[in-house]
Design a protein around this motif. Structure first.
Motif, PDB file in Angstrom:
ATOM      1  N   GLU A  85     -12.220  -0.425   1.508  1.00  0.00           N
ATOM      2  CA  GLU A  85     -11.440   0.788   1.801  1.00  0.00           C
ATOM      3  C   GLU A  85     -10.023   0.353   2.151  1.00  0.00           C
ATOM      4  O   GLU A  85      -9.821  -0.466   3.047  1.00  0.00           O
ATOM      5  CB  GLU A  85     -12.072   1.555   2.961  1.00  0.00           C
ATOM      6  CG  GLU A  85     -11.368   2.830   3.311  1.00  0.00           C
ATOM      7  CD  GLU A  85     -11.493   3.901   2.241  1.00  0.00           C
ATOM      8  OE1 GLU A  85     -10.563   4.723   2.117  1.00  0.00           O
ATOM      9  OE2 GLU A  85     -12.504   3.933   1.516  1.00  0.00           O
ATOM     10  N   GLY A  87      -5.789   1.485   2.774  1.00  0.00           N
ATOM     11  CA  GLY A  87      -4.928   2.580   3.208  1.00  0.00           C
ATOM     12  C   GLY A  87      -3.724   2.054   3.950  1.00  0.00           C
ATOM     13  O   GLY A  87      -3.488   0.850   4.027  1.00  0.00           O
ATOM     14  N   LYS A  88      -2.963   2.966   4.501  1.00  0.00           N
ATOM     15  CA  LYS A  88      -1.785   2.603   5.292  1.00  0.00           C
ATOM     16  C   LYS A  88      -2.011   3.060   6.719  1.00  0.00           C
ATOM     17  O   LYS A  88      -2.485   4.157   6.969  1.00  0.00           O
ATOM     18  CB  LYS A  88      -0.528   3.256   4.730  1.00  0.00           C
ATOM     19  CG  LYS A  88      -0.049   2.634   3.447  1.00  0.00           C
ATOM     20  CD  LYS A  88       1.430   2.928   3.259  1.00  0.00           C
ATOM     21  CE  LYS A  88       1.934   2.247   2.037  1.00  0.00           C
ATOM     22  NZ  LYS A  88       2.438   0.922   2.306  1.00  0.00           N
ATOM     23  N   GLN A  89      -1.672   2.161   7.640  1.00  0.00           N
ATOM     24  CA  GLN A  89      -1.806   2.466   9.054  1.00  0.00           C
ATOM     25  C   GLN A  89      -0.624   1.843   9.767  1.00  0.00           C
ATOM     26  O   GLN A  89      -0.360   0.654   9.615  1.00  0.00           O
ATOM     27  CB  GLN A  89      -3.122   1.906   9.576  1.00  0.00           C
ATOM     28  CG  GLN A  89      -3.520   2.442  10.905  1.00  0.00           C
ATOM     29  CD  GLN A  89      -4.920   1.991  11.269  1.00  0.00           C
ATOM     30  OE1 GLN A  89      -5.315   0.864  11.001  1.00  0.00           O
ATOM     31  NE2 GLN A  89      -5.671   2.867  11.881  1.00  0.00           N
ATOM     32  N   ASP A  93      -0.064  -1.923   5.106  1.00  0.00           N
ATOM     33  CA  ASP A  93      -1.267  -1.793   4.290  1.00  0.00           C
ATOM     34  C   ASP A  93      -2.453  -2.386   5.036  1.00  0.00           C
ATOM     35  O   ASP A  93      -2.346  -3.452   5.631  1.00  0.00           O
ATOM     36  CB  ASP A  93      -1.099  -2.514   2.950  1.00  0.00           C
ATOM     37  CG  ASP A  93      -0.074  -1.831   2.054  1.00  0.00           C
ATOM     38  OD1 ASP A  93       0.062  -0.607   2.161  1.00  0.00           O
ATOM     39  OD2 ASP A  93       0.565  -2.529   1.259  1.00  0.00           O
TER      40      ASP A  93
END
Length: 118
Positions: A85, A87-89, A93
């Motif tokens: 999984e 995503g960006k947080q 990345d």
């Protein structure tokens, strides 16, 4: 050609670890069929180390890949299918291996790249 007709039952032969798989549960039931692209890992097997490719030049990306070559990742907490999984947080990345809800004992699968097996 019927892809779902040619899947191997997990209970007959386990898939190779760390290889991309097409995994399916309940292939004959259109209402309950669940599938995805995942990898199989046994408890304690090491996940591949996640690479951060934020370098601007080919040379920097090559040096980063060579530096991380043959370095171990974290161990799988349970035997099962996992997917990555991303995503960006906080503006960066991120990527984490998540365990699928598909029970391997109830599943069928196909190896996506069989020519790459050892």
């Amino acid at each position: 050609m019927c892809l779902l007709c040619n899947l191997k039952p997990f209970t007959q032969i386990q898939p190779p670890e760390g290889t991309d798989l097409f995994v399916c549960i309940n292939p004959a039931d259109l209402q309950k069929r669940t599938y995805g692209i995942m990898r199989f890992f046994k408890k304690g097997s090491l996940f591949p180390e996640l690479m951060h490719i934020e370098k601007s030049s080919r040379e920097e990306r090559l040096m980063d890949a060579l530096f991380h070559l043959n370095r171990s990742g974290i161990p799988a907490p349970e035997t099962g299918y996992y997917f990555l999984e991303t995503g960006k947080q906080d503006g960066t990345d991120t990527a984490v291996w998540l365990q699928s809800a598909i029970n391997p004992l109830d599943s069928v699968y196909a190896v996506i790249n069989p020519e790459e097996q050892v």
